[in-house]
Motif scaffolding. Structure first.
Motif, PDB file in Angstrom:
ATOM      1  N   VAL A   1      34.668  99.705 -20.808  1.00 53.22           N
ATOM      2  CA  VAL A   1      33.911  99.159 -21.937  1.00 53.22           C
ATOM      3  C   VAL A   1      33.653  97.673 -21.692  1.00 53.22           C
ATOM      4  CG1 VAL A   1      34.038  98.546 -24.384  1.00 53.22           C
ATOM      5  CG2 VAL A   1      34.724 100.824 -23.625  1.00 53.22           C
ATOM      6  N   PRO A   2      32.388  97.226 -21.794  1.00 59.01           N
ATOM      7  CA  PRO A   2      32.087  95.812 -21.532  1.00 59.01           C
ATOM      8  C   PRO A   2      32.725  94.886 -22.558  1.00 59.01           C
ATOM      9  CG  PRO A   2      30.160  96.929 -22.408  1.00 59.01           C
ATOM     10  CD  PRO A   2      31.177  97.995 -22.120  1.00 59.01           C
ATOM     11  N   VAL A   3      33.250  93.786 -22.062  1.00 54.97           N
ATOM     12  CA  VAL A   3      33.963  92.814 -22.883  1.00 54.97           C
ATOM     13  C   VAL A   3      33.068  91.601 -23.130  1.00 54.97           C
ATOM     14  CG1 VAL A   3      35.981  91.298 -23.012  1.00 54.97           C
ATOM     15  CG2 VAL A   3      36.169  93.565 -21.935  1.00 54.97           C
ATOM     16  N   GLY A   4      33.032  91.135 -24.372  1.00 59.24           N
ATOM     17  CA  GLY A   4      32.193  89.988 -24.707  1.00 59.24           C
ATOM     18  C   GLY A   4      32.902  89.003 -25.604  1.00 59.24           C
ATOM     19  N   HIS A   5      32.169  87.980 -25.982  1.00 66.13           N
ATOM     20  CA  HIS A   5      32.646  87.001 -26.961  1.00 66.13           C
ATOM     21  C   HIS A   5      31.473  86.621 -27.855  1.00 66.13           C
ATOM     22  CE1 HIS A   5      34.637  83.611 -28.857  1.00 66.13           C
ATOM     23  NE2 HIS A   5      33.582  82.865 -28.559  1.00 66.13           N
ATOM     24  N   VAL A   6      31.719  86.510 -29.155  1.00 66.22           N
ATOM     25  CA  VAL A   6      30.682  86.166 -30.132  1.00 66.22           C
ATOM     26  C   VAL A   6      30.881  84.730 -30.599  1.00 66.22           C
ATOM     27  CG1 VAL A   6      29.841  86.612 -32.472  1.00 66.22           C
ATOM     28  CG2 VAL A   6      30.348  88.534 -30.939  1.00 66.22           C
ATOM     29  N   ASP A   7      29.787  83.972 -30.586  1.00 63.90           N
ATOM     30  CA  ASP A   7      29.876  82.603 -31.092  1.00 63.90           C
ATOM     31  C   ASP A   7      28.479  82.120 -31.468  1.00 63.90           C
ATOM     32  OD1 ASP A   7      31.310  80.021 -31.582  1.00 63.90           O
ATOM     33  OD2 ASP A   7      32.790  80.948 -30.240  1.00 63.90           O
ATOM     34  N   THR A   8      28.394  80.865 -31.836  1.00 67.30           N
ATOM     35  CA  THR A   8      27.112  80.283 -32.206  1.00 67.30           C
ATOM     36  C   THR A   8      26.411  79.788 -30.947  1.00 67.30           C
ATOM     37  OG1 THR A   8      28.085  78.099 -32.528  1.00 67.30           O
ATOM     38  CG2 THR A   8      28.071  79.603 -34.415  1.00 67.30           C
ATOM     39  N   TRP A   9      25.092  79.765 -30.980  1.00 67.60           N
ATOM     40  CA  TRP A   9      24.328  79.463 -29.766  1.00 67.60           C
ATOM     41  C   TRP A   9      24.677  78.118 -29.159  1.00 67.60           C
ATOM     42  CZ3 TRP A   9      21.457  75.105 -29.307  1.00 67.60           C
ATOM     43  CH2 TRP A   9      21.088  74.434 -30.479  1.00 67.60           C
ATOM     44  N   ASN A  10      24.981  77.141 -29.983  1.00 70.36           N
ATOM     45  CA  ASN A  10      25.106  75.794 -29.465  1.00 70.36           C
ATOM     46  C   ASN A  10      26.440  75.488 -28.814  1.00 70.36           C
ATOM     47  OD1 ASN A  10      25.711  76.186 -32.209  1.00 70.36           O
ATOM     48  ND2 ASN A  10      26.041  74.007 -32.461  1.00 70.36           N
ATOM     49  N   VAL A  11      27.391  76.413 -28.847  1.00 67.41           N
ATOM     50  CA  VAL A  11      28.633  76.158 -28.113  1.00 67.41           C
ATOM     51  C   VAL A  11      28.472  76.509 -26.636  1.00 67.41           C
ATOM     52  CG1 VAL A  11      29.999  76.647 -30.179  1.00 67.41           C
ATOM     53  CG2 VAL A  11      29.722  78.440 -28.457  1.00 67.41           C
ATOM     54  N   PHE A  12      27.518  77.369 -26.322  1.00 65.10           N
ATOM     55  CA  PHE A  12      27.396  77.823 -24.945  1.00 65.10           C
ATOM     56  C   PHE A  12      26.843  76.779 -23.982  1.00 65.10           C
ATOM     57  CE2 PHE A  12      27.229  81.822 -27.480  1.00 65.10           C
ATOM     58  CZ  PHE A  12      28.490  82.276 -27.095  1.00 65.10           C
TER      59      PHE A  12
ATOM     60  N   LEU B   1      25.551  86.622 -30.224  1.00 63.33           N
ATOM     61  CA  LEU B   1      25.033  85.454 -30.917  1.00 63.33           C
ATOM     62  C   LEU B   1      24.914  85.692 -32.415  1.00 63.33           C
ATOM     63  CD1 LEU B   1      22.150  84.522 -28.461  1.00 63.33           C
ATOM     64  CD2 LEU B   1      24.422  83.501 -28.593  1.00 63.33           C
ATOM     65  N   ASP B   2      25.354  84.742 -33.202  1.00 60.40           N
ATOM     66  CA  ASP B   2      25.207  84.756 -34.653  1.00 60.40           C
ATOM     67  C   ASP B   2      24.203  83.670 -35.029  1.00 60.40           C
ATOM     68  OD1 ASP B   2      27.169  86.659 -34.670  1.00 60.40           O
ATOM     69  OD2 ASP B   2      28.726  85.392 -35.546  1.00 60.40           O
ATOM     70  N   GLU B   3      23.123  84.046 -35.698  1.00 59.69           N
ATOM     71  CA  GLU B   3      22.056  83.075 -35.971  1.00 59.69           C
ATOM     72  C   GLU B   3      21.455  83.274 -37.350  1.00 59.69           C
ATOM     73  OE1 GLU B   3      20.723  80.451 -34.897  1.00 59.69           O
ATOM     74  OE2 GLU B   3      18.776  80.432 -35.804  1.00 59.69           O
ATOM     75  N   TYR B   4      21.437  82.199 -38.146  1.00 62.63           N
ATOM     76  CA  TYR B   4      20.873  82.222 -39.487  1.00 62.63           C
ATOM     77  C   TYR B   4      19.959  81.019 -39.704  1.00 62.63           C
ATOM     78  CZ  TYR B   4      24.502  85.646 -40.659  1.00 62.63           C
ATOM     79  OH  TYR B   4      25.300  86.761 -40.694  1.00 62.63           O
ATOM     80  N   PRO B   5      18.664  81.135 -39.415  1.00 61.96           N
ATOM     81  CA  PRO B   5      17.735  80.025 -39.653  1.00 61.96           C
ATOM     82  C   PRO B   5      17.763  79.524 -41.101  1.00 61.96           C
ATOM     83  CG  PRO B   5      16.688  81.683 -38.306  1.00 61.96           C
ATOM     84  CD  PRO B   5      17.987  82.271 -38.768  1.00 61.96           C
ATOM     85  N   TYR B   6      18.071  80.390 -42.026  1.00 60.45           N
ATOM     86  CA  TYR B   6      18.138  80.035 -43.448  1.00 60.45           C
ATOM     87  C   TYR B   6      19.003  78.805 -43.692  1.00 60.45           C
ATOM     88  CZ  TYR B   6      20.054  80.487 -48.227  1.00 60.45           C
ATOM     89  OH  TYR B   6      20.501  80.260 -49.501  1.00 60.45           O
ATOM     90  N   TYR B   7      20.074  78.653 -42.904  1.00 62.42           N
ATOM     91  CA  TYR B   7      21.003  77.550 -43.100  1.00 62.42           C
ATOM     92  C   TYR B   7      20.681  76.309 -42.281  1.00 62.42           C
ATOM     93  CZ  TYR B   7      23.973  80.894 -45.487  1.00 62.42           C
ATOM     94  OH  TYR B   7      24.467  81.822 -46.360  1.00 62.42           O
ATOM     95  N   GLN B   8      19.617  76.337 -41.507  1.00 69.00           N
ATOM     96  CA  GLN B   8      19.326  75.208 -40.626  1.00 69.00           C
ATOM     97  C   GLN B   8      18.618  74.079 -41.374  1.00 69.00           C
ATOM     98  OE1 GLN B   8      18.633  78.095 -36.867  1.00 69.00           O
ATOM     99  NE2 GLN B   8      18.012  75.993 -36.547  1.00 69.00           N
ATOM    100  N   THR B   9      19.366  73.407 -42.219  1.00 66.71           N
ATOM    101  CA  THR B   9      18.801  72.316 -43.008  1.00 66.71           C
ATOM    102  C   THR B   9      18.344  71.180 -42.106  1.00 66.71           C
ATOM    103  OG1 THR B   9      20.986  71.314 -43.284  1.00 66.71           O
ATOM    104  CG2 THR B   9      20.278  72.867 -44.966  1.00 66.71           C
ATOM    105  N   GLY B  10      17.257  70.548 -42.516  1.00 70.04           N
ATOM    106  CA  GLY B  10      16.714  69.468 -41.726  1.00 70.04           C
ATOM    107  C   GLY B  10      15.891  69.930 -40.540  1.00 70.04           C
ATOM    108  N   GLN B  11      15.704  71.225 -40.420  1.00 73.26           N
ATOM    109  CA  GLN B  11      14.982  71.780 -39.278  1.00 73.26           C
ATOM    110  C   GLN B  11      13.691  72.484 -39.692  1.00 73.26           C
ATOM    111  OE1 GLN B  11      16.241  71.327 -35.954  1.00 73.26           O
ATOM    112  NE2 GLN B  11      17.323  69.867 -37.255  1.00 73.26           N
TER     113      GLN B  11
END
Length: 394
Positions: free
Chosen positions: A173-184, A201-211
């Motif tokens: 079974v393939p092994v992975g890790h989940v995190d936010t895009w900007n840590v990579f 990847l976990d991504e929510y544009p809704y929360y990207q204030t100032g963007q």
């Protein structure tokens, strides 16, 4: 881990990623905070598979822990529910705020002993950790995202898992890790990328204030986040492990929750970029976090008729006309804005209840300027800052 085993696992990961799983991320508790049992999971998985107008069969589920709530090492009852409903599973091992994942490994081994190949045949992957690197980043600490884990700790946990299961039914079974895009893109986290077969990847544009996080710009923000992550992880397959838009809740800068906007996000991000293209686990089917100010559930009371039309439009939007893959965006709490409520804090992801209590999954923010040489979306991106964090008790 021996190099030969890693090469074999990586090859398998590439093969698995070619299949575009459709599913939902699901927590271990219900909206009232009570622990889910087998019947709850079965109802959830059955409803997901029978959604009216869905662009495919949502017959996969992403879990955050292997441990049944209220116990220390009992296997989660989602295992039995998955077998009963023929639901494939992306398993998760909670890694933040702990020095050992032995209780998780014990619970998974117990489940494997109890169900054997009936369970193993449904497991499509396993994530060692969820947003741990973000929580321990400078931004995560500033945003009070909770206790995370350093990259060397995550790599150690990955090795612990591989050693414990390298002769079991889950050995391939393939092994992975989940995190936010900007840590990579952060070089200090490269060891984690090198140690796994795929990245979530976990991504929510809704929360990207100032963007410019309007619903009209959401697809663009999503693609930018994907490109940044893809450039950082290279040829590692990218799975979208969380994304969505709330139908009710607080307004974050220009991000407005509404049923209409949730539908638009489903169409322009889900339909145009994700569904049937990459493994995707939407957030979420049903509300399971009473502490959140926003609600993302696409259905009420597990009705197979969603709160908006799930049928994908015949034409693609201009924002996502590429036939590419997907991404996940992060969110942040604090100066860049956050979706957190109640306890621990933030994360594009989630905070989940594990064997001993609650862990938080957070997301990050940061600035990255990179040209997407290897992205499936083939877009160059500019500086991306202020990703917003999301926390939910699972």
């Amino acid at each position: 881990m021996r190099a030969t085993g890693y090469i074999a696992a990586s090859a398998l990961a590439s093969a698995v990623s070619a299949q575009s799983y459709l599913g939902f991320s699901t927590g271990s508790t219900k909206i009232d905070g009570s622990v889910k049992v087998q019947a709850d999971y079965e109802s959830e998985f059955t409803a997901a598979q029978n959604l009216i107008g869905a662009p495919g069969v949502f017959n996969s589920a992403r879990l955050y822990t292997n441990i049944q709530g209220g116990s220390t090492t009992d296997p989660i009852e989602a295992f039995a529910a998955a077998i009963a409903t023929n639901t494939t599973l992306l398993l998760g091992i909670w890694c933040s705020g702990t020095t050992t994942i032995q209780p998780e490994l014990t619970a998974l081994k117990a489940g494997l002993t109890k169900y054997g190949s009936k369970l193993a045949d449904l497991v499509i992957g396993i994530s060692i950790g969820s947003e741990d690197l973000y929580r321990n980043s400078v931004t995560g600490v500033e945003n009070k995202a909770g206790v995370g884990a350093n990259p060397d700790v995550i790599v150690g946990f990955i090795n612990d898992y591989r050693a414990a299961f390298n002769t079991t039914l889950l050995k391939d079974v393939p092994v992975g890790h989940v995190d936010t895009w900007n840590v990579f893109p952060n070089a200090t986290n490269k060891g984690v990328i090198d140690a796994v077969d795929w990245i979530g990847l976990d991504e929510y544009p809704y929360y990207q204030t100032g963007q410019g996080n309007t619903i009209e710009n959401a697809a663009n923000l999503f693609k930018e986040a994907y490109d940044a992550a893809k450039a950082a992880v290279g040829d590692k397959p990218l799975w979208v492990t969380e994304t969505g838009w709330p139908y009710t809740g607080m307004t974050w800068d220009e991000g407005v929750p509404s049923v209409a906007n949730a539908k638009t996000y489903w169409d322009t991000v889900g339909c145009d970029m994700l569904f049937n293209k990459v493994p995707t686990f939407w957030y979420d089917l049903t509300d399971d976090n009473a502490g959140n100010n926003e609600s993302f559930a696409i259905t009420d009371n597990l009705s197979t008729k969603a709160r908006f039309n799930l049928t994908c439009p015949a034409t693609t939007s201009s924002a996502s006309s590429s036939s590419a893959a997907t991404a996940t965006g992060t969110s942040t709490k604090g100066s860049s804005g956050s979706k957190t409520t109640a306890t621990t804090a933030t994360g594009t992801g989630s905070s989940q209840t594990n064997a001993s209590g609650t862990g938080s999954a957070a997301s990050a923010t940061g600035s990255t300027t990179t040209t997407n040489a290897g992205s499936v979306l083939n877009l160059s991106i500019g500086t991306i800052v202020g990703v917003v964090a999301f926390a939910c008790l699972l």
